[in-house]
Design an enzyme around this catalytic site. Structure first.
Site, PDB file in Angstrom:
ATOM      1  N   SER A   1      34.788 -18.518  64.990  1.00  0.00           N
ATOM      2  CA  SER A   1      34.807 -17.226  65.678  1.00  0.00           C
ATOM      3  C   SER A   1      36.142 -16.548  65.421  1.00  0.00           C
ATOM      4  O   SER A   1      37.173 -17.211  65.309  1.00  0.00           O
ATOM      5  CB  SER A   1      34.600 -17.424  67.187  1.00  0.00           C
ATOM      6  OG  SER A   1      34.909 -16.246  67.910  1.00  0.00           O
TER       7      SER A   1
ATOM      8  N   SER B   1      -0.687  -1.242  29.791  1.00  0.00           N
ATOM      9  CA  SER B   1       0.611  -1.622  30.374  1.00  0.00           C
ATOM     10  C   SER B   1       0.542  -2.914  31.173  1.00  0.00           C
ATOM     11  O   SER B   1       1.409  -3.781  31.071  1.00  0.00           O
ATOM     12  CB  SER B   1       1.133  -0.494  31.268  1.00  0.00           C
ATOM     13  OG  SER B   1       1.394   0.659  30.514  1.00  0.00           O
TER      14      SER B   1
ATOM     15  N   GLU C   1       5.917  -4.543  44.598  1.00  0.00           N
ATOM     16  CA  GLU C   1       6.164  -5.825  43.930  1.00  0.00           C
ATOM     17  C   GLU C   1       7.551  -5.892  43.296  1.00  0.00           C
ATOM     18  O   GLU C   1       8.135  -6.980  43.203  1.00  0.00           O
ATOM     19  CB  GLU C   1       5.076  -6.072  42.877  1.00  0.00           C
ATOM     20  CG  GLU C   1       3.738  -6.413  43.508  1.00  0.00           C
ATOM     21  CD  GLU C   1       2.547  -6.214  42.605  1.00  0.00           C
ATOM     22  OE1 GLU C   1       1.417  -6.348  43.100  1.00  0.00           O
ATOM     23  OE2 GLU C   1       2.743  -5.906  41.398  1.00  0.00           O
ATOM     24  N   ARG C   2       8.072  -4.748  42.889  1.00  0.00           N
ATOM     25  CA  ARG C   2       9.441  -4.735  42.358  1.00  0.00           C
ATOM     26  C   ARG C   2      10.438  -5.201  43.417  1.00  0.00           C
ATOM     27  O   ARG C   2      11.500  -5.732  43.084  1.00  0.00           O
ATOM     28  CB  ARG C   2       9.819  -3.325  41.891  1.00  0.00           C
ATOM     29  CG  ARG C   2       9.078  -2.832  40.668  1.00  0.00           C
ATOM     30  CD  ARG C   2       9.474  -1.392  40.360  1.00  0.00           C
ATOM     31  NE  ARG C   2       8.552  -0.757  39.436  1.00  0.00           N
ATOM     32  CZ  ARG C   2       8.678  -0.768  38.113  1.00  0.00           C
ATOM     33  NH1 ARG C   2       9.699  -1.403  37.562  1.00  0.00           N
ATOM     34  NH2 ARG C   2       7.798  -0.148  37.343  1.00  0.00           N
ATOM     35  N   VAL C   3      10.083  -4.998  44.687  1.00  0.00           N
ATOM     36  CA  VAL C   3      10.964  -5.389  45.791  1.00  0.00           C
ATOM     37  C   VAL C   3      10.650  -6.797  46.290  1.00  0.00           C
ATOM     38  O   VAL C   3      11.526  -7.660  46.355  1.00  0.00           O
ATOM     39  CB  VAL C   3      10.849  -4.386  46.963  1.00  0.00           C
ATOM     40  CG1 VAL C   3      11.690  -4.856  48.152  1.00  0.00           C
ATOM     41  CG2 VAL C   3      11.282  -2.992  46.521  1.00  0.00           C
TER      42      VAL C   3
ATOM     43  N   ASP D   1       7.702   3.130  32.172  1.00  0.00           N
ATOM     44  CA  ASP D   1       8.552   1.975  31.883  1.00  0.00           C
ATOM     45  C   ASP D   1       8.056   1.125  30.723  1.00  0.00           C
ATOM     46  O   ASP D   1       8.841   0.725  29.854  1.00  0.00           O
ATOM     47  CB  ASP D   1       8.745   1.114  33.144  1.00  0.00           C
ATOM     48  CG  ASP D   1       7.437   0.641  33.761  1.00  0.00           C
ATOM     49  OD1 ASP D   1       6.362   1.160  33.392  1.00  0.00           O
ATOM     50  OD2 ASP D   1       7.492  -0.256  34.633  1.00  0.00           O
TER      51      ASP D   1
ATOM     52  N   TYR E   1      23.087 -14.016  48.518  1.00  0.00           N
ATOM     53  CA  TYR E   1      22.051 -15.022  48.732  1.00  0.00           C
ATOM     54  C   TYR E   1      21.453 -15.493  47.409  1.00  0.00           C
ATOM     55  O   TYR E   1      21.353 -14.740  46.456  1.00  0.00           O
ATOM     56  CB  TYR E   1      20.940 -14.459  49.621  1.00  0.00           C
ATOM     57  CG  TYR E   1      21.416 -14.019  50.984  1.00  0.00           C
ATOM     58  CD1 TYR E   1      22.244 -14.835  51.748  1.00  0.00           C
ATOM     59  CD2 TYR E   1      21.049 -12.781  51.499  1.00  0.00           C
ATOM     60  CE1 TYR E   1      22.688 -14.430  52.996  1.00  0.00           C
ATOM     61  CE2 TYR E   1      21.486 -12.367  52.753  1.00  0.00           C
ATOM     62  CZ  TYR E   1      22.309 -13.199  53.494  1.00  0.00           C
ATOM     63  OH  TYR E   1      22.750 -12.800  54.730  1.00  0.00           O
TER      64      TYR E   1
ATOM     65  N   HIS F   1       7.887 -27.776  75.904  1.00  0.00           N
ATOM     66  CA  HIS F   1       8.204 -26.598  76.730  1.00  0.00           C
ATOM     67  C   HIS F   1       9.700 -26.529  77.049  1.00  0.00           C
ATOM     68  O   HIS F   1      10.103 -25.954  78.062  1.00  0.00           O
ATOM     69  CB  HIS F   1       7.399 -26.598  78.037  1.00  0.00           C
ATOM     70  CG  HIS F   1       5.922 -26.659  77.837  1.00  0.00           C
ATOM     71  ND1 HIS F   1       5.133 -25.542  77.662  1.00  0.00           N
ATOM     72  CD2 HIS F   1       5.080 -27.727  77.756  1.00  0.00           C
ATOM     73  CE1 HIS F   1       3.874 -25.907  77.492  1.00  0.00           C
ATOM     74  NE2 HIS F   1       3.816 -27.223  77.537  1.00  0.00           N
TER      75      HIS F   1
ATOM     76  N   ASN G   1      29.965 -22.791  65.412  1.00  0.00           N
ATOM     77  CA  ASN G   1      28.655 -22.136  65.438  1.00  0.00           C
ATOM     78  C   ASN G   1      27.746 -22.646  64.312  1.00  0.00           C
ATOM     79  O   ASN G   1      28.215 -22.893  63.192  1.00  0.00           O
ATOM     80  CB  ASN G   1      28.825 -20.621  65.308  1.00  0.00           C
ATOM     81  CG  ASN G   1      29.589 -20.030  66.469  1.00  0.00           C
ATOM     82  OD1 ASN G   1      29.535 -20.557  67.575  1.00  0.00           O
ATOM     83  ND2 ASN G   1      30.306 -18.944  66.224  1.00  0.00           N
TER      84      ASN G   1
END
Length: 450
Positions: free
Chosen positions: A273, A102, A320-322, A77, A10, A149, A281
Site C-alpha cells: 500500500s 476474402s 472479432e478483431r477485439v 483490408d 497483460y 455459506h 494485499n
C-alpha cells in the site's frame, strides 16, 4: 503507441506475438501461398508462379506499411493484402487469390492464429495441472475446516481443495481436445459457400490447402465459417477463466487477516500500500478475478456474431478483431499468474488448526447426530436434540461436547469414549481415497497424452 493494456501490461510476449499485426498479416499470406501451391499441383497455374508467390508471401517482401497504405486508398483490408502481394510477385501476381473470397483467407488465417494460441493455452493448462497434482498429493492429509455459506461446516482437507481444482483443469484439457476438432477448420468455398469460383476441382483445391496448413476443411459454409464455432471457442476461454477465478477467489478469502490459512507469495521488496506499510494485499489473485470479468463479457458478443444477414454481413468482423486477441492475451495472463501463485503458495499450519477448533466443536454436530442415531435414537429426534444443544453452546460460548456431557437425554445413548472419538481430524470420511482417485485418473490421462 500502446493503448490497450494487452499491448504492454497483460499476457506473455509469446501470446502477444501471435496476435500482433505482423503475424496476422503473415498468416493471411500463408493462406494465399497455400492456395497458389494447390492450384499449381492441379495444373491450374504454372509451378513457377506458385514458387514465386510462396517465396514472397512473407512480411520480408510484403510490408505491413504498404498494406496499410493500399487499404487507406481502397478501404478493403484483404484486397490490400492481395494487391501488396501481387506487386512483389511481378508477372506471377496475376495468380494471387485465384477463386477466393476474402473470408476464405480471413477465416482460414484465423484458424492458424487460434491454433497457435490454443497450443500456448494447452501448455499452460498442463503445467497448472502438474502444480495442482503435487499440491493435492502433498496436502492430502492437511485437515482444515470446510465452509458453506461462508460459515464453518465440517472438516475437509487441503488435498480435497487442490484435487477439486485439478479435476476441473483436467476436464478443460479434455474439452480442448474436442474443441480443436471443431474450431481448427478453414474454407475455400468462395462468396456464398458453393465453391463455384473454384470450378470442378474445388474440393481438391480446398483439401490441398487445408492439408498444407494443418487444418481441416469445414463441412459446409456460406461466405464464412459459421460463428457458433467462435462462440464455442469464446465460451471455452471464459470457462477456463471461471476456474481460475474460482481458485483465485478461494485463495483471496483464505488470505483474509481473520482466516490467514494460506497466502499468495509476497516479495521481499514488494509494497502492499502507498499509505499502509504493513499491507500484504492479494493483488495477483485479485487481478485474476478482475480479468475474468472481461473474459465473461466477451462471450456475449461472440454469441451475437452468430446470427448474420443471409449468407453473411460484416457485423462480426470488428467484434472479432477485439475479442479474439483480447481474450487469448488476458487468459494467458491469468494462467501464468495462477501458476506463479500456486507454486509460491504460503501455508500457515497454526492458523489452519486454530480455525479447525474455532467453533469449540460445533463442527462436530453432524457426527454427534449420526452417533446418537447409531446408538438407537431416531435420526430426526437426534437432529433436533443436537440442534438445541449446539444453539445453547453457541449462545453461552461453551464447547459443544461439554454441553452434551451435561445433557441427560444425550448421555443415555453416549459414552465418554464416544465423545472422545469426536475429533475434527477423524471426521474427513473418504477424503484421502477421493484425492488419490483424482490423482490416479489425471496421471492416467497424462500417460495417454491428454
Amino acid at each position: 503507441m500502446a493503448v490497450h493494456p494487452i499491448d504492454y501490461r497483460y499476457g506473455s510476449e509469446e501470446m502477444r506475438r501471435v496476435w500482433e499485426e505482423e503475424n496476422k498479416l503473415q498468416k493471411l499470406l500463408d493462406v494465399e501461398a497455400a492456395l497458389a501451391r494447390a492450384h499449381a499441383k492441379l495444373g491450374n497455374i504454372p509451378e513457377e508462379s506458385a514458387r514465386v508467390i510462396s517465396e514472397r508471401a512473407n512480411t520480408k517482401w510484403v510490408k505491413l506499411e504498404r498494406v496499410k497504405e493500399i487499404e487507406a486508398e481502397i478501404h478493403h483490408d484483404i484486397m490490400a493484402v492481395v494487391k501488396a502481394l501481387s506487386e512483389v510477385c511481378g508477372e506471377h501476381g496475376k495468380y494471387v487469390h485465384l477463386g477466393a473470397t476474402s473470408n476464405d483467407i480471413i477465416d482460414t488465417a484465423n484458424a492458424l492464429l487460434i491454433k497457435e494460441s490454443l497450443a500456448i493455452v494447452e501448455k499452460d493448462l498442463k503445467e497448472l495441472r502438474s502444480i495442482l497434482k503435487e499440491l493435492a498429493k502433498k496436502h492430502i492429509d492437511t485437515v482444515c475446516i470446510g465452509r458453506t455459506h461462508g460459515q464453518h461446516a465440517v472438516p475437509t482437507t487441503y488435498g480435497m481443495k487442490f484435487a477439486l481444482w485439478l479435476d476441473e483443469i483436467q476436464r478443460h484439457i479434455e474439452r480442448l481436445q474436442q474443441l480443436k476438432d471443431r474450431v481448427l477448420v478453414g474454407k475455400m468455398r468462395g462468396a456464398v459457400g458453393t465453391a463455384a469460383s473454384f470450378g470442378d476441382k474445388a474440393f481438391e483445391i480446398e483439401k490441398l490447402v487445408m492439408e498444407d496448413l494443418g487444418l481441416k476443411p469445414a463441412r459446409i459454409t456460406n461466405q464464412i465459417i459459421q460463428r457458433d464455432v467462435y462462440a464455442e471457442l469464446m465460451f471455452f476461454l471464459a470457462l477456463v477463466a471461471s476456474t481460475l477465478d474460482k481458485m483465485a477467489l478461494e485463495i483471496r478469502n483464505l488470505q483474509r487477516t481473520e482466516i490467514l490459512e494460506v497466502s499468495e507469495p509476497f516479495g521481499e521488496k514488494q509494497v502492499g500500500s502507498s499509505t499502509m506499510p504493513h499491507k500484504r494485499n492479494p493483488i495477483r489473485t485479485e487481478k485474476v478475478c478482475g480479468l475474468a470479468r472481461v473474459l465473461y463479457s466477451n462471450v456475449i458478443p461472440a454469441l451475437l456474431n452468430n446470427p448474420l444477414w443471409h449468407e453473411r454481413d460484416l457485423t462480426n468482423s470488428s467484434v472479432e478483431r477485439v475479442i479474439l486477441p483480447e481474450s487469448f492475451v488476458l487468459l494467458d495472463e491469468m494462467l501464468k499468474v495462477m501458476k506463479k501463485v500456486l507454486k509460491g503458495l504460503e501455508f500457515f499450519p497454526e492458523n489452519i488448526k486454530r480455525n479447525l477448533y474455532l467453533t469449540k466443536n460445533l463442527i462436530m454436530a453432524e457426527p454427534l447426530m449420526l452417533k446418537l442415531a447409531e446408538k438407537g435414537m431416531g435420526r430426526q429426534e437426534a437432529h433436533e436434540l443436537v440442534r438445541q444443544l449446539a444453539m445453547k453452546a453457541f449462545k453461552e460460548g461453551r464447547d459443544l461436547l461439554e454441553v452434551v456431557r451435561k445433557n441427560e437425554e444425550a448421555m443415555k445413548y453416549l459414552t465418554e469414549n464416544d465423545l472422545e472419538g469426536l475429533k475434527p481430524e477423524n471426521y474427513i470420511g473418504k477424503a484421502r481415497e477421493i484425492v488419490e482417485n483424482v490423482v490416479n485418473y489425471v496421471e492416467e490421462m497424462e500417460r495417454r497424452g491428454l
